[in-house]
Design an enzyme around this catalytic site. Structure first.
Site, PDB file in Angstrom:
ATOM      1  N   LYS A  36      11.907  35.601 -40.277  1.00  0.00           N
ATOM      2  CA  LYS A  36      10.513  35.399 -40.470  1.00  0.00           C
ATOM      3  C   LYS A  36      10.127  35.212 -42.008  1.00  0.00           C
ATOM      4  CE  LYS A  36       7.526  39.133 -40.675  1.00  0.00           C
ATOM      5  NZ  LYS A  36       6.633  38.644 -41.698  1.00  0.00           N
ATOM      6  N   ASP A  63       5.108  33.452 -40.034  1.00  0.00           N
ATOM      7  CA  ASP A  63       3.816  34.418 -39.844  1.00  0.00           C
ATOM      8  C   ASP A  63       2.836  34.376 -40.930  1.00  0.00           C
ATOM      9  OD1 ASP A  63       2.584  36.854 -38.624  1.00  0.00           O
ATOM     10  OD2 ASP A  63       3.971  38.102 -39.922  1.00  0.00           O
ATOM     11  N   LYS A  65      -0.554  34.466 -39.912  1.00  0.00           N
ATOM     12  CA  LYS A  65      -1.688  35.275 -39.200  1.00  0.00           C
ATOM     13  C   LYS A  65      -2.943  34.340 -39.274  1.00  0.00           C
ATOM     14  CE  LYS A  65       0.465  39.704 -39.553  1.00  0.00           C
ATOM     15  NZ  LYS A  65       1.783  39.356 -40.327  1.00  0.00           N
ATOM     16  N   ASP A  68      -9.681  32.130 -38.777  1.00  0.00           N
ATOM     17  CA  ASP A  68     -10.557  31.516 -39.563  1.00  0.00           C
ATOM     18  C   ASP A  68     -11.339  30.836 -38.308  1.00  0.00           C
ATOM     19  OD1 ASP A  68     -12.333  29.706 -41.471  1.00  0.00           O
ATOM     20  OD2 ASP A  68     -10.376  29.943 -42.702  1.00  0.00           O
ATOM     21  N   THR A 127      -0.155  46.905 -37.522  1.00  0.00           N
ATOM     22  CA  THR A 127       0.578  48.183 -37.329  1.00  0.00           C
ATOM     23  C   THR A 127       0.075  49.136 -38.415  1.00  0.00           C
ATOM     24  OG1 THR A 127       2.478  47.318 -38.397  1.00  0.00           O
ATOM     25  CG2 THR A 127       2.718  47.255 -36.057  1.00  0.00           C
ATOM     26  N   ARG A 218      12.179  45.546 -44.537  1.00  0.00           N
ATOM     27  CA  ARG A 218      12.895  46.322 -45.618  1.00  0.00           C
ATOM     28  C   ARG A 218      13.874  47.345 -45.315  1.00  0.00           C
ATOM     29  NH1 ARG A 218       6.955  48.096 -47.583  1.00  0.00           N
ATOM     30  NH2 ARG A 218       6.733  48.047 -45.060  1.00  0.00           N
TER      31      ARG A 218
END
Length: 235
Positions: A36, A63, A65, A68, A127, A218
């Site tokens: 990603k 990604d 997102k 608009d 999330t 991470r």
């Protein structure tokens, strides 16, 4: 390790440095096929980072997102087609018209340019949000209800899949079964510094609840031994 499980894992290259991102791709070369690229890496390195990851025979989940007005999202997606990515994201909160324009654009431009179209995935609610955050924003419904509402609109407009936390997976899977692709971040084995994921589960739990893909960042990429961290997470 079961290859079918590994194929569901997407590793997030959440870095600003191209060198470190490509090092992670090399380290996990034998295990991971999809990586990603999010805002941080895309803005620091530009589109060339997509080409460099793909040159290592990997798929890219871009990604960004997009959120608009429909016409702006249409133009952005028309350009993204050139990158030959596997998947990309828009925000379901952009509304029905934006989602419809996004899906139609992906299909039309891919056909016109004779390219394989990327999957288009709608992000429901981040999330990092909880019920109290929604109330502050003036959204009175329960978080799960809002996720279901956004997933319903996305499905009706032909979007390929949705991003949700793993906690909403059971009800989403029950309603839509194989009619949507389910992608979930928020995969955790233990606490990590600076963690802002609030709705989370373990990788095993997320897959058992029906996730088609799980996004892990991470927990793996900040480890001294990313390959070992991956297998520890899968154990």
């Amino acid at each position: 390790m079961d290859k079918k499980i590994l194929d569901k894992v997407i590793v997030a290259l959440d870095f600003s440095e191209e060198k470190r991102a490509l090092e992670i791709v090399d380290i996990l070369n034998n295990e991971i096929k999809i990586f990603k690229i999010g805002l941080e890496l895309f803005l620091s390195c530009g589109p060339k980072i997509i080409e460099k990851v793909k040159a290592k025979d990997k798929e890219v989940f871009l990604d960004l997102k997009l959120h608009d007005i429909p016409n702006t999202v249409k133009k952005a997606l028309s350009n993204l087609i050139e990158y030959d990515i596997f998947m990309t994201t828009v925000h379901a909160l952009g509304g029905r018209n934006m989602l419809r324009e996004a899906k139609n654009t992906i299909i039309e431009v891919a056909e016109k340019k004779n390219k394989k179209r990327p999957l288009i995935i709608a992000v429901t609610l981040l999330t990092s949000l909880e019920d109290e955050d929604l109330k502050e924003l003036g959204i009175q419904g329960k978080l799960e209800d809002e996720v279901l509402k956004l997933a319903k609109i996305s499905k009706e407009e032909g979007i390929d899949g949705v991003v949700s936390s793993p906690l909403e997976l059971p009800i989403l899977k029950k309603i839509y079964q194989n009619k949507l692709i389910f992608i979930t971040p928020g995969i955790r084995k233990s606490f990590i510094p600076g963690d802002d994921q609030k709705r989370k589960l373990s990788l095993k739990e997320a897959i058992s609840e029906g996730a088609n893909y799980v996004v892990v960042g991470r927990q793996i990429t900040l480890a001294n031994d990313p390959q070992k961290a991956l297998y520890d997470l899968l154990d």
